[in-house]
Design an enzyme around this catalytic site. Structure first.
Site, PDB file in Angstrom:
ATOM      1  N   LYS A 155       0.848  -1.206   0.000  1.00 23.38           N
ATOM      2  CA  LYS A 155       0.000   0.000   0.000  1.00 23.38           C
ATOM      3  C   LYS A 155       0.882   1.255   0.000  1.00 23.38           C
ATOM      4  O   LYS A 155       0.644   2.196  -0.759  1.00 23.38           O
ATOM      5  CB  LYS A 155      -0.929   0.002   1.225  1.00 23.38           C
ATOM      6  N   GLN A 208      -4.735  -1.499   9.490  1.00 21.06           N
ATOM      7  CA  GLN A 208      -4.575  -2.847   8.941  1.00 21.06           C
ATOM      8  C   GLN A 208      -5.136  -3.876   9.924  1.00 21.06           C
ATOM      9  O   GLN A 208      -4.772  -3.887  11.098  1.00 21.06           O
ATOM     10  CB  GLN A 208      -3.084  -3.116   8.657  1.00 21.06           C
ATOM     11  N   ASP A 254     -11.456   2.626   3.451  1.00 12.62           N
ATOM     12  CA  ASP A 254     -11.718   1.183   3.348  1.00 12.62           C
ATOM     13  C   ASP A 254     -13.214   0.916   3.187  1.00 12.62           C
ATOM     14  O   ASP A 254     -13.615  -0.176   2.783  1.00 12.62           O
ATOM     15  CB  ASP A 254     -11.252   0.481   4.636  1.00 12.62           C
TER      16      ASP A 254
END
Ligand code: NAD
Length: 302
Positions: free
Chosen positions: A54, A98, A121
């Site tokens: 990422k 995460q 997200d």
């Protein structure tokens, strides 16, 4: 081979180039770039490799990127404080925590603490609700389903009026992609069926699908005789079925398989995604697209 291959690796490049251009353009006109923070707690090897990828992608696109790597024993309170800090930081447009988190931290509490307007997200209940309403309400579609829809659109597959069957009802893939495909709009307007572990006859539903989206996490679950000739098959499954030595690096790497018997299915389907190299590369790409969108919303240019 009958089926056209829908390659996530190629579509990713197309989209990343589009984002790169837009970032440069916004920087020139408005003097700002998208800001993304990635928060990693602990040393889970899979999480480290996702976060590394990422960060690498964000750098390539010219994003402002902050990486916070925190120790496994971090308290929930400390993580909530950190999220609060980034919620109030105007240079940050996307906050990514995460998962999974260590057991002393309540994941739900953490995800709910992220400002919904920085939740790139798309997991915050506010964004899940916005997705359900559809249309202009949608701010950040969750990344894997957004990647699936983008692949279907860019592969030129007709979705309007199509029978879509989704195998799996998880909150991160099955439920959101089913919801997205039934909305009015581009790359959607389909008739959607969701099948799962409670479904009586999986095969009969799959056989009706013009577009079959499989996210079960069971290698080889979908048999070739379950596929309608000419259908578009999107295999989301990523299953480790063994290990091999990489010819490139000489290191041990996982052998991956999807949820569909690819070799047989490609002789029947009209188009199909491979594993690896199909849906996988799309998730991070759509995360970057959501972060750019967050900046554009802030600037009022969309
Ligand atoms: P999950 O385990 O949360 O959900 C799986 C779903 O499949 C469940 O709803 C379950 O009811 C259904 N299911 C399982 N076995 C079934 C069976 N035998 N018959 C019918 N339904 C069945 O999984 P998930 O998070 O949605 O992920 C699914 C797969 O997609 C996994 O292999 C995962 O690794 C992969 N995945 C890939 C990406 C990516 O490529 N970027 C992202 C997310 C998930």
């Amino acid at each position: 081979m009958a089926a056209k291959l829908i390659k996530g690796t190629e579509i990713r490049e197309e989209i990343l180039e589009e984002i790169e251009k837009e970032v440069a353009d916004i920087k020139e006109k408005h003097g700002v770039v998208p800001g993304l923070v990635t928060i990693l707690v602990g040393e889970n090897p899979a999480s480290i490799s996702y976060v590394t990828l990422k960060i690498k992608t964000a750098h390539r696109l010219g994003f402002h990127e902050i990486q916070d790597t925190l120790s496994e024993d971090l308290s929930e309170e400390a993580l909530l404080d950190l999220i609060d800090k980034y919620n109030n930081d105007d240079s940050i447009h996307g906050i990514l925590v995460q998962l999974p988190l260590p057991k002393q931290i309540d994941e739900k509490k953490i995800l709910n603490a992220i400002d919904p307007d920085k939740d790139v997200d798309g997991f915050h209940p506010v964004n899940v609700g916005r997705l359900m309403i559809g249309g202009d309400e949608v701010k950040f579609p969750p990344c894997t389903p957004a990647g699936i829809q983008e692949m279907i659109i860019r592969a030129g597959v007709e979705t309007k009026g199509a029978e879509v069957v989704v195998v799996g009802r998880s909150n991160i893939v099955g439920k959101p992609i089913a919801n997205m495909m039934l909305q009015k709009g581009v790359g959607a307007n389909s008739t959607v069926t969701v099948v799962h572990t409670g479904t009586k006859d999986l095969a009969s539903h799959c056989r009706r699908a013009d577009i079959l989206i499989v996210a079960a996490g069971v290698p080889g679950l979908v048999k070739p005789e379950w596929i309608k000739p000419g259908a578009c098959v999107i295999d989301v499954g990523v299953n480790r079925i063994g290990e091999k030595i990489s010819e490139k690096t000489g290191k041990k790497i996982a052998i991956l398989s999807g949820d569909v018997d690819f070799n047989a299915a490609k002789e029947i389907a009209g188009s199909i995604t491979p594993v690896p190299g199909g849906v996988g590369p799309m998730t991070i790409t759509m995360l970057m697209k959501n972060t750019l969108k967050s900046l554009k919303l802030r600037l009022g240019i969309i």
